[in-house]
Design a protein around this motif. Structure first.
Motif: not given
Length: 317
Positions: A200, A202, A211-213, A215-216, A248, A251-252, A255-256
């Motif tokens: 990740a 971030a 990036s978070d974008e 991942l989403r 990580h 976070h993933i 976010i996703a």
């Protein structure tokens, strides 16, 4: 706790076998991955990567790639009591096998194809079921993360490769691909894709991370990212530990969604390892850490292998 079976999206141990450095059957030979420790840790399916070294690119890349594939097939032939080849949905039904590890052959870098789409069908016939379109450099398909300033999308050949991989039932791996190429693949591909060994951005702003974008969007396409254990992808400075891998993953998942995160150790392809995850035999400690981090038993099962299993069920024929 009873550990779930593990699917690891990336290791580079094949080079050691092909070069005659290790048999991959004896932990005392060194290295970070071998079949005894993998089996003891609960690895049920290992993506075994054919990484083509820089000195073979571009003109000898096809020959070296085929040599690595032949090496993997020889490993499978020599040790049928320990490993078996996964080439289709029917093989997924054998996972987890009580005594053997499934092997999914992957090629790391489209250089193996040269500029010839027919080479994709050839490596498919040889048993390869995943392909990373690039390593860090530019090739005939796309630009890797080392060419980020070009902001280039896939070439015409790269687009043909993506669509042909969809038809054949091969998993497209976007680890190492530049960001513009990532978006182009997701626009083109009719099947979900994977970033088999990335982290990740971030949490660690490295070009190899997502990036978070990203991942989403990967989640919207039902893809999976396998968290890499390389300390330089986990932390921007200082030594990394198993806790950083868990960070990580958390976070993933946040976010996703937990259905998007898996494991992609990069064992034997990394010069440094996180403390507490020095080799494949220490996977059980990571499973404990995920439980302590608040993941349910079902969620740990998804992260450990369930998400990659679903992805492969969606992609393979």
């Amino acid at each position: 706790m009873k550990y779930p079976y593990i699917i690891d999206g990336h290791c580079d141990s094949l080079i050691h076998f092909v070069n005659g450095e290790r048999t991959l059957q004896d932990p005392t030979e060194g290295g970070q991955w071998d079949t005894p420790r993998a089996r003891s840790a609960g690895v049920a399916l290992q993506f075994l990567a054919a990484y083509i070294e820089a000195e073979y690119k571009p003109f000898m890349a096809t020959a070296r790639g085929l040599q690595l594939i032949e090496g993997a097939l020889r490993l499978l032939t020599d040790h049928p009591e320990q490993v078996f080849l996964v080439i289709g949905k029917q093989d997924l039904k054998r996972i987890p096998d009580p005594g053997r590890i499934g092997i999914l052959l992957s090629v790391e870098g489209g250089e193996i194809l040269g500029q010839n789409l027919f080479m994709l069908d050839i490596i498919y016939q040889l048993g390869v079921r995943a392909l990373g379109l690039t390593w860090n450099q530019r090739n005939a398909l796309a630009d890797g993360v080392g060419e980020a300033d070009t902001r280039s999308r896939l070439t015409n050949l790269g687009q043909e490769v993506v669509l042909r991989m969809n038809t054949l039932g091969m998993l497209i791996d976007v680890s190492h691909l530049n960001e513009e190429g990532f978006w182009h693949v997701l626009d083109l591909s009719k099947a979900p894709v994977a970033a088999t060994h990335s982290c990740a951005k971030a949490l660690c702003n490295h070009p190899r991370n997502l990036s978070d974008e990203q991942l989403r969007t990967l989640a919207k396409h039902k893809g999976v990212v396998g968290v890499n254990f390389y300390p330089q992808f986990l932390k921007e400075s200082g030594p990394a530990t198993r806790e950083d891998v868990v960070r990580h993953i958390c976070h993933i998942a946040e976010i996703a969604g937990v259905e998007t995160v898996g494991l992609g150790s990069d064992f034997d392809g990394i010069s440094e390892v996180p403390g507490g995850l020095e080799h494949v035999g220490e996977y059980s400690y990571l499973m404990d850490d995920l439980s302590k981090a608040g993941f349910s038993v079902k969620e740990v099962e998804l992260i450990a292998g369930g998400n990659f299993m679903r992805l492969l069920s969606d992609v393979l024929k």
